[in-house]
Motif scaffolding. Structure first.
Motif, short mmCIF file in Angstrom:
data_model
loop_
_atom_site.label_atom_id
_atom_site.label_comp_id
_atom_site.label_asym_id
_atom_site.label_seq_id
_atom_site.Cartn_x
_atom_site.Cartn_y
_atom_site.Cartn_z
N ALA A 154 0.88 -1.08 0.02
CA ALA A 154 -0.05 0.12 -0.08
C ALA A 154 0.64 1.41 -0.13
N LEU A 155 1.91 1.28 0.69
CA LEU A 155 2.81 2.42 0.96
C LEU A 155 3.48 2.42 -0.40
N SER A 156 4.09 1.37 -1.09
CA SER A 156 4.80 1.52 -2.36
C SER A 156 3.89 2.10 -3.31
N VAL A 157 2.96 1.57 -3.63
CA VAL A 157 1.83 1.90 -4.61
C VAL A 157 1.51 3.37 -4.55
N LYS A 158 1.04 3.73 -3.46
CA LYS A 158 0.74 5.30 -3.04
C LYS A 158 1.75 6.02 -3.30
N GLN A 159 2.85 5.64 -3.09
CA GLN A 159 4.25 6.45 -3.30
C GLN A 159 4.57 6.60 -4.89
N VAL A 160 4.19 5.45 -5.45
CA VAL A 160 4.89 5.30 -7.07
C VAL A 160 3.83 6.18 -7.73
N VAL A 161 2.44 5.92 -7.52
CA VAL A 161 1.52 6.56 -8.49
C VAL A 161 0.83 7.87 -7.86
N ASP A 162 1.24 8.25 -6.81
CA ASP A 162 0.60 9.31 -6.07
C ASP A 162 -0.92 9.44 -6.44
N ARG A 163 -1.70 8.56 -6.14
CA ARG A 163 -2.99 8.42 -6.30
C ARG A 163 -3.47 7.84 -4.95
N PRO A 164 -4.57 8.19 -4.44
CA PRO A 164 -5.07 7.69 -3.05
C PRO A 164 -5.67 6.31 -3.04
N ILE A 165 -5.39 5.36 -1.92
CA ILE A 165 -5.99 4.34 -1.99
C ILE A 165 -7.37 4.55 -1.53
N ALA A 166 -8.23 4.26 -2.35
CA ALA A 166 -9.63 4.68 -2.08
C ALA A 166 -10.58 3.63 -1.41
N PHE A 167 -10.24 2.51 -1.56
CA PHE A 167 -10.96 1.28 -0.93
C PHE A 167 -10.28 0.35 -0.29
N ALA A 168 -10.57 -0.24 0.66
CA ALA A 168 -10.23 -1.51 0.98
C ALA A 168 -11.01 -2.52 1.38
N SER A 169 -10.49 -3.69 1.01
CA SER A 169 -11.57 -4.98 1.13
C SER A 169 -10.99 -5.79 2.25
N THR A 170 -11.85 -6.10 3.00
CA THR A 170 -11.14 -6.71 4.45
C THR A 170 -11.87 -7.70 4.57
N GLY A 171 -12.65 -8.54 3.74
CA GLY A 171 -13.05 -10.01 4.08
C GLY A 171 -13.68 -10.39 2.75
N GLU A 172 -13.99 -11.73 2.99
CA GLU A 172 -14.54 -12.51 1.78
C GLU A 172 -16.13 -12.19 1.50
N LYS A 173 -16.74 -11.75 2.52
CA LYS A 173 -18.21 -11.24 2.28
C LYS A 173 -18.24 -10.01 1.63
N LEU A 174 -19.38 -9.89 0.60
CA LEU A 174 -19.69 -8.68 -0.10
C LEU A 174 -19.69 -7.49 0.47
N ALA A 175 -19.98 -7.49 1.61
CA ALA A 175 -20.27 -6.35 2.61
C ALA A 175 -18.76 -5.96 3.17
N ASP A 176 -17.54 -6.70 3.39
CA ASP A 176 -16.52 -6.35 3.93
C ASP A 176 -15.56 -5.50 2.90
N PHE A 177 -16.24 -4.10 2.81
CA PHE A 177 -15.54 -3.20 2.00
C PHE A 177 -15.94 -1.91 2.33
N ASP A 178 -15.01 -1.06 2.48
CA ASP A 178 -15.37 0.11 2.69
C ASP A 178 -14.29 1.24 2.27
N LEU A 179 -14.29 2.66 2.55
CA LEU A 179 -13.52 3.47 2.10
C LEU A 179 -12.31 3.32 2.81
N PHE A 180 -11.17 3.51 2.32
CA PHE A 180 -9.89 3.23 3.08
C PHE A 180 -9.50 4.48 4.07
N HIS A 181 -9.14 4.42 5.14
CA HIS A 181 -8.80 5.41 6.03
C HIS A 181 -7.12 5.32 6.36
N PRO A 182 -6.50 6.20 5.59
CA PRO A 182 -5.00 5.96 5.76
C PRO A 182 -4.63 6.53 7.43
N ASP A 183 -5.16 7.21 7.99
CA ASP A 183 -4.67 7.68 9.15
C ASP A 183 -4.94 6.47 10.38
#
Lengths: 504, 395
Positions: free
Chosen positions: A283-312
């Protein structure tokens, strides 16, 4: 070439022993925060930061980043920036050195991870087109469906487009997922570019305002396939192009991100499989290289396990500060406020019984696996954080308590040999297990009573504190994050010998 | 809000200490049965959340036998014709069964170590050399610790042999790295006259199904009769994907209903293979993160069931994406704990990723890399050749 002052040469074999001794991490980024923990604990005992200290800290940070799969070049620039912050003129005398380093690293991490959350805006002339791209197996198809579900929750009418005609049954997979999230799926057995173009017409015709185009996985060095995805992009002219990146990706994340960014001009990154124990340095690498935000993060197998990414949040977690916000969110969902206050007051008065303990376990279980919760809790010593708490073990404890009579739960001292045998038989445990449980619990009870500053401000059951003068009262500063003023690390250090910390 | 946190903190600590403490006490007791059996005695619960997609499961009590692990519920096994109209099958790619060599394929990604090697050669050996070597190895995902080990060895050798020529140094490094991967049996075990089962496991999206598809075709070409069992009953359309491969390679195929118990599907596959006298069952499993203990339990059950007569598990292969970083170690560790891995399949090595993590996996856990995926076509699945793997990094 004035470079790599921070680079270590592996002459000294010291570090290896520590690596081997380290417990395996329970959840992502743990090891990184543990490493920082170690450094900062050492620093806390010193007064000022010498140059040598700074270098040592930076070296450790670098190794930690590398072990977390942060690209080596990204790690280098990161470390350089931290050094500038630390060594630079703004050394404040108000803060101690360790705090300064933590602050610097934290700020730098937040910045690197994206600064702030991405806000999705919608095209004035619908549909808003979203293009998904990435390597094979990064999770594009599943993520597309999750994204569709997310858009639906935002009150939109998305449509999914199956433009992955490469992998056998990929469209079939998308259709199934589409049914699960109740979103129509468009595809046809022609070619990806045509599918994409036709889907746009279809969306306009059927009044869909968000179009999510799932494409085939491709290698960044496959020029033919990269040209194809570019054509798809040209056909639909996406408002958002997301690169889907697996959190387990290693050093190559940088090359992949660079290549896709060059071809498609990315708008953001979606990080998948964050529910594993990968430390997610990608995540750090990609952000650094393309300088675009990490918009979403997927945190599980269920379809609801997905939300906006919170860098802080992620940055805090990296630093072992715990992810307080997520924890509170979870707690609010699971806990009844009055109940919580009740429990707190009983706890403060030392009236915390096995019954209460049982209830707390129930509440905690609602919030997810205990292991994950521990990782989120700020100030947890890493012995506790890394303890392998199998929820099933906890369930066994639960069974033991459930086999006790109400009276026994109120007063475990009642339990004699005969009662113990009955409880053991009832819960499928051995009498020794029961003794151990009772012993652990009473140790815990004693400990709880001694927790400094355990008094909540509103705690109604709070007794007048006669010894308030020297130590008592509030220990938290106004305005600071209101984490409980329980220094658990200290607590654990002070704990009586009889109390075994798991993992020690 | 604060009160919530305080209660939470307290409850967590209590649960952690009491629960963990008790657990620890238990663990310390001497084990009277060999560990394998303990494994077998653990209840295997088909995780309901994967079936329904909603709700969580309560952690099962260790002592409560929720399901007799030895009872296999054979669910309705559907062998159906999938609607394959919308699948575009690249027949041209199928025909082109050229066996690529490692080097041809890795060639595309070459130049990583090569760049460093050139720079080191031009300058001679100095402190910078070691830094560059370190960077090169780390960028190949070899990992900090493994890199350190490799370079420690190299330094020692450089000192004792008083090496001053960069070319010699690079040669020694190459030999040492090859030596680290040598002396291992990398063949796939297939016992004649038995119903061999090869089980494929791994995290999501590494290429398990594709690997089975390719391997099935290769085995069929070698004259073995093959059955593919679609043990991935979780991911949508995983069975259809495998069925496509089965058709391409003329293998028999068994699937279950979506959400069915994977053990049941594999069991059925083994039964059918035994009845028809096939040599080999290739058993697919759903991708799973190794951190999900219920899913890992499910996997041990699949292995147990597959190994029951007439089944005979001869390979359990961890499929690993070459792009995987240091988490690969963790995967190897946890997967081998639950299913005793016999080898690794390194996929997608035709990309820019180097797959250096396999060095650490072999070194630390002794699990050999057996196969390598070098591209999209069937012929691109080849036996792992450590010498070429290392050479390709250097040239």
């Amino acid at each position: 070439m004035a470079r790599r002052r921070d680079a270590t040469s592996y002459g000294a074999p010291v570090r290896r022993t520590r690596l081997q001794a380290r417990k395996l991490p329970g959840c992502m980024f743990d090891a990184l925060s543990d490493r920082f923990d170690g450094i900062f604990k050492r620093l806390r005992t010193r007064g000022r930061l010498s140059d040598a200290d700074v270098e040592e800290v930076l070296r450790e940070i670098r190794v930690a980043l590398l072990e977390a799969d942060v690209n080596i070049r990204v790690a280098r620039t990161f470390v350089t920036r931290v050094r500038e912050r630390v060594v630079g003129a703004e050394l404040s005398k108000a803060l101690n050195p360790a705090q300064q380093v933590i602050k610097a690293v934290h700020e730098e991490l937040v910045e690197t991870l994206g600064g702030e959350t991405l806000r999705i805006t919608y095209a004035s002339k619908p549909p808003t087109v979203v293009l998904m791209a990435g390597l094979q197996g990064s999770g594009k198809t599943t993520t597309s469906a999750k994204l569709a579900k997310w858009f639906r929750s935002q009150g939109r009418n998305p449509m999914l487009v199956g433009a992955d005609l490469q992998r056998p049954a990929a469209v079939e997979q998308l259709r199934t997922l589409g049914r699960q999230v109740d979103v129509p799926v468009f595809s046809e057995p022609s070619d990806p570019v045509t599918v994409a173009r036709r889907s746009l017409e279809e969306a306009r015709r059927t009044g869909r305002d968000v179009l999510i185009v799932d494409t085939a996985g491709r290698l960044a060095i496959d020029t033919e396939m990269m040209a194809q995805v570019r054509e798809i992009s040209g056909a639909v002219d996406p408002h958002y192009t997301f690169l889907v990146v697996d959190a387990m990706t290693g050093q190559d994340a940088v090359n992949v991100a660079e290549a896709f960014h060059e071809t498609l001009e990315l708008d953001g990154v979606i990080l998948t499989k964050l529910d594993g124990d990968a430390r997610g340095g990608a995540a750090l690498s990609v952000k650094q290289v393309v300088d675009r935000p990490i918009a979403f993060a997927s945190t599980g197998e269920k379809l609801a396990d997905f939300d906006l990414f919170h860098p802080d949040r992620l940055a805090s977690r990296i630093l072992g500060m715990g992810d307080v916000l997520t924890l509170i969110e979870k707690a609010e969902e699971a806990y009844d406020k009055d109940e919580a206050e009740e429990a707190a007051s009983r706890l403060l008065e030392g009236r915390f019984t096995l019954e209460d303990f049982l209830e707390q376990m129930q509440q905690l279980k609602k919030m997810g696996p205990l292991q994950n919760l521990l990782g989120l809790m700020p100030g947890m010593p890493k012995e506790i954080r890394n303890a392998e708490i199998d929820d099933r073990q906890v369930a066994r404890v639960e069974a033991m308590i459930r086999s006790m009579t109400p009276a026994e739960r109120q007063d475990p001292d009642l339990i004699d040999a005969s009662r113990r045998l009955r409880i053991a038989n009832g819960s499928g445990a051995s009498p020794g297990d029961i003794s151990a449980l009772v012993k652990q619990f009473s140790e815990m009870q004693k400990l709880m009573k001694r927790i400094p500053g355990m008094g909540g401000k509103k705690g109604k059951g709070r007794k007048a504190d006669k010894r308030k003068g020297k130590t008592g009262g509030r220990t938290t500063e106004k305005g600071a994050i209101k984490v409980p003023s329980v220094d658990i690390a200290e607590l654990a250090a002070k704990s009586p010998k009889g109390l075994r910390l798991p993992g020690l | 809000m604060e009160i919530l946190l305080i209660v939470l903190a307290a409850a967590l600590v209590v649960v952690a200490l009491v629960g963990g403490g008790v657990a620890l006490t238990r663990r310390r007791r001497p084990l009277s049965v060999p560990p394998r059996q303990i494994d077998g005695a653990r209840p295997s619960v088909p995780p309901p959340d994967r079936v329904t997609g909603v709700g969580t499961i309560d952690a099962p009590d260790d002592r409560v036998e929720l399901e007799d692990p030895d009872v296999v519920v054979v669910e309705e096994i559907v062998v159906e014709e999938a609607d394959l109209d919308e699948l575009v099958i690249d027949d041209a790619a199928l025909e082109e069964l050229v066996k690529p060599t490692f080097r041809d394929r890795l060639g595309r990604a070459r130049g990583l170590l090569a760049g460093y090697v050139r720079s080191i050669r031009s300058r001679g050996i100095d402190e910078e050399t070691w830094e560059e070597l370190e960077e090169a190895l780390i960028r190949a995902d070899v990992g900090v610790e493994e890199t350190q080990g490799i370079l420690d060895d190299l330094r020692r050798e450089a000192t004792t042999q008083a090496i001053s020529d960069p070319d010699v140094l690079m040669g020694v490094l190459r030999d040492q790295m090859k030596a680290r991967l040598s002396g291992v049996d990398r063949s796939l075990r297939l016992d004649e006259g038995r119903t061999n089962v090869w089980l494929f496991v791994g995290v999501n999206g590494v290429g398990k199904t594709t690997t089975i598809g390719k391997l099935g075709r290769l085995q069929a070409e070698q004259g073995h009769t093959v059955l593919m069992a679609a043990g991935d009953t979780f991911r949508a359309a995983a069975a259809e994907q495998l069925e496509t491969w089965a058709e391409r390679s003329g293998a028999d195929f068994v699937r279950g209903a979506e959400g069915a118990d994977p053990s049941a599907v594999v069991f059925d596959g083994v039964q059918r293979a035994a009845a028809r006298g096939y040599d080999l069952v290739l058993a697919d499993t759903a991708g799973r993160l190794h951190t999900k203990s219920n899913l890992m339990d499910e996997l041990s059950k699949v292995r147990r069931v597959a190994d029951r007569d007439p089944g005979h598990v001869t390979e359990v292969l961890l499929v690993l994406d070459a792009v995987t970083g240091q988490n690969g170690l963790q995967q190897a560790k946890v997967f081998t704990e639950s299913v005793e891995l016999t080898g690794v399949v390194l996929t997608k090595l035709d990309g820019s990723a180097k797959g250096g993590i396999v060095l650490a996996i072999e070194n630390r856990f002794g699990i050999p890399v057996k196969l390598v995926g070098l591209g999209e076509t069937i012929g691109d699945l080849v036996a792992f050749d450590p010498d070429e793997f290392i050479d390709a990094l250097f040239e």
